[in-house]
Design a protein around this motif. Structure first.
Motif, PDB file in Angstrom:
ATOM      1  N   HIS A  20      23.885  -7.342  38.867  1.00  0.00           N
ATOM      2  CA  HIS A  20      22.958  -7.273  39.754  1.00  0.00           C
ATOM      3  C   HIS A  20      21.435  -7.511  38.633  1.00  0.00           C
ATOM      4  O   HIS A  20      20.790  -7.966  38.980  1.00  0.00           O
ATOM      5  CB  HIS A  20      22.841  -6.175  40.511  1.00  0.00           C
ATOM      6  CG  HIS A  20      23.704  -6.372  41.992  1.00  0.00           C
ATOM      7  ND1 HIS A  20      23.654  -5.242  42.899  1.00  0.00           N
ATOM      8  CD2 HIS A  20      24.491  -7.368  42.074  1.00  0.00           C
ATOM      9  CE1 HIS A  20      24.497  -5.812  43.877  1.00  0.00           C
ATOM     10  NE2 HIS A  20      25.358  -6.954  43.382  1.00  0.00           N
ATOM     11  N   ASP A  72      30.168  -9.388  45.924  1.00  0.00           N
ATOM     12  CA  ASP A  72      30.299  -7.835  45.331  1.00  0.00           C
ATOM     13  C   ASP A  72      31.642  -7.240  45.648  1.00  0.00           C
ATOM     14  O   ASP A  72      32.391  -6.597  44.840  1.00  0.00           O
ATOM     15  CB  ASP A  72      29.410  -6.859  45.992  1.00  0.00           C
ATOM     16  CG  ASP A  72      27.866  -7.106  45.518  1.00  0.00           C
ATOM     17  OD1 ASP A  72      27.669  -7.814  44.517  1.00  0.00           O
ATOM     18  OD2 ASP A  72      26.817  -6.382  46.116  1.00  0.00           O
ATOM     19  N   ARG A 120      28.992  -4.088  38.821  1.00  0.00           N
ATOM     20  CA  ARG A 120      28.473  -4.828  40.066  1.00  0.00           C
ATOM     21  C   ARG A 120      26.674  -4.548  39.588  1.00  0.00           C
ATOM     22  O   ARG A 120      25.790  -5.309  39.861  1.00  0.00           O
ATOM     23  CB  ARG A 120      28.473  -4.396  41.520  1.00  0.00           C
ATOM     24  CG  ARG A 120      29.966  -4.730  41.855  1.00  0.00           C
ATOM     25  CD  ARG A 120      29.904  -4.721  43.363  1.00  0.00           C
ATOM     26  NE  ARG A 120      29.982  -3.268  43.645  1.00  0.00           N
ATOM     27  CZ  ARG A 120      31.014  -2.417  43.770  1.00  0.00           C
ATOM     28  NH1 ARG A 120      32.249  -3.035  43.679  1.00  0.00           N
ATOM     29  NH2 ARG A 120      31.221  -1.259  44.110  1.00  0.00           N
TER      30      ARG A 120
END
Length: 315
Positions: A161, A148, A157
């Motif tokens: 995800h 990250d 991010r």
């Protein structure tokens, strides 16, 4: 965040004045009101063979970190055009957009706020290489994504995800307990009532589910119409919060695998012509083979024809 000091229409120094629900820079000479609007950026999540395209930034902010191809929308282009242009400039790839993945706000009250519009996309040409303002460009599998702290922005991010989580979803036949849970989902979202329990108890039918751990994200029901000839796909449903991440497409792929295992020649289904999911079926290889206009049978509630789709196994 830098404030305007002079009127862009007449050059008079702006003054703070109450306008609407807040203080705004206003021109005392001509009445011009200066609004500070968020900037708009657009980008893509390009997936190929279960891998996603990331570029390494060569400019500030966040130089030497990885991110999705994205950039600001110019005043003379649409968000879609900007996403395609930025992808070409940064990665060397020509892409076609598949779907809107999400809209993300970024920035703070002290900085310029902005909005990122992110699209799912697939390549239609070009070769992957580092383009404008990029140091590198690569494909990453879900288990190869940078940590990250090496991803450029929190918006990227979050999207990565969600993408990685969707790739970890499993697709399999449901148990009787899961069939009951799927019936509850069906009822909650106003889908046509179905006896999924009866489906899982029959040899000639199956309830396929997409699961994230113990959570059912979507399902599809199939039944053998003619042994050795046809499997009927009755419905595919994905929870609204889980759509746009390819789960529906993978349920179709699992349905085709089931049809192949049954040794049939084709998979058939039908959809209302207004159903936007038709695009997903066509991209998966289904073809429209006919339609039925129910209004001809004096059904006043039928506002769109029913389309019949087929997938020939082996084509």
């Amino acid at each position: 965040m830098q404030q305007a000091k002079f009127c862009p229409q007449c050059g008079t120094p702006l003054q703070e004045a109450q306008f609407g629900d807040r203080m705004r820079p206003v021109c005392p000479a001509c009445g011009y009101i200066h609004y500070v609007n968020p900037v708009v950026a657009a980008g893509t999540l390009v997936e190929e063979r279960e891998r996603v395209v990331l570029i390494k930034r060569g400019v500030d902010p966040r130089t030497n970190t990885w991110g999705l191809p994205a950039g600001y929308v110019e005043a003379d282009e649409t968000a879609e055009e900007a996403a395609i242009r930025e992808t070409r400039e940064e990665s060397g790839l020509d892409v076609a957009l598949d779907d809107l993945l999400g809209v993300y706000s970024f920035g703070s009250a002290e900085q310029m706020r902005g909005v990122l519009i992110l699209y799912a996309a697939h390549t239609i040409g070009g070769e992957l290489h580092a383009g404008d303002d990029a140091l590198d460009a690569r494909y990453f599998a879900p288990n190869e994504l940078p940590p990250d702290d090496q991803i450029s922005f929190w918006t990227h991010r979050k999207a990565l995800h969600d993408w990685r989580r969707a790739r970890a979803v499993t697709y399999r036949a449901a148990t009787e307990a899961e069939a009951i849970a799927a019936m509850e989902i069906n009822l909650k979202y106003g889908q046509p009532p179905r006896d999924f329990l009866a489906i899982v108890r029959q040899d000639a039918s199956v309830l396929l589910i997409a699961t994230d751990g113990q959570t059912i994200l979507g399902y599809a029901t199939l039944a053998v119409d003619l042994p050795g000839e046809t499997v009927r796909l009755d419905n595919v449903f994905v929870l609204p919060a889980s759509r746009r991440w390819g789960i529906g497409t993978r349920l179709l792929t699992s349905s085709l695998d089931y049809a192949r295992r049954r040794g049939v020649k084709r998979l058939i289904t039908e959809l209302d012509a207004s159903n936007p999911a038709i695009v997903v079926y066509l991209k998966a290889g289904f073809r429209i083979c006919g339609y039925l206009d129910l209004s001809l049978f004096q059904q006043p509630t039928a506002t769109h024809p029913v389309l019949f789709l087929t997938y020939r196994i082996g084509d």
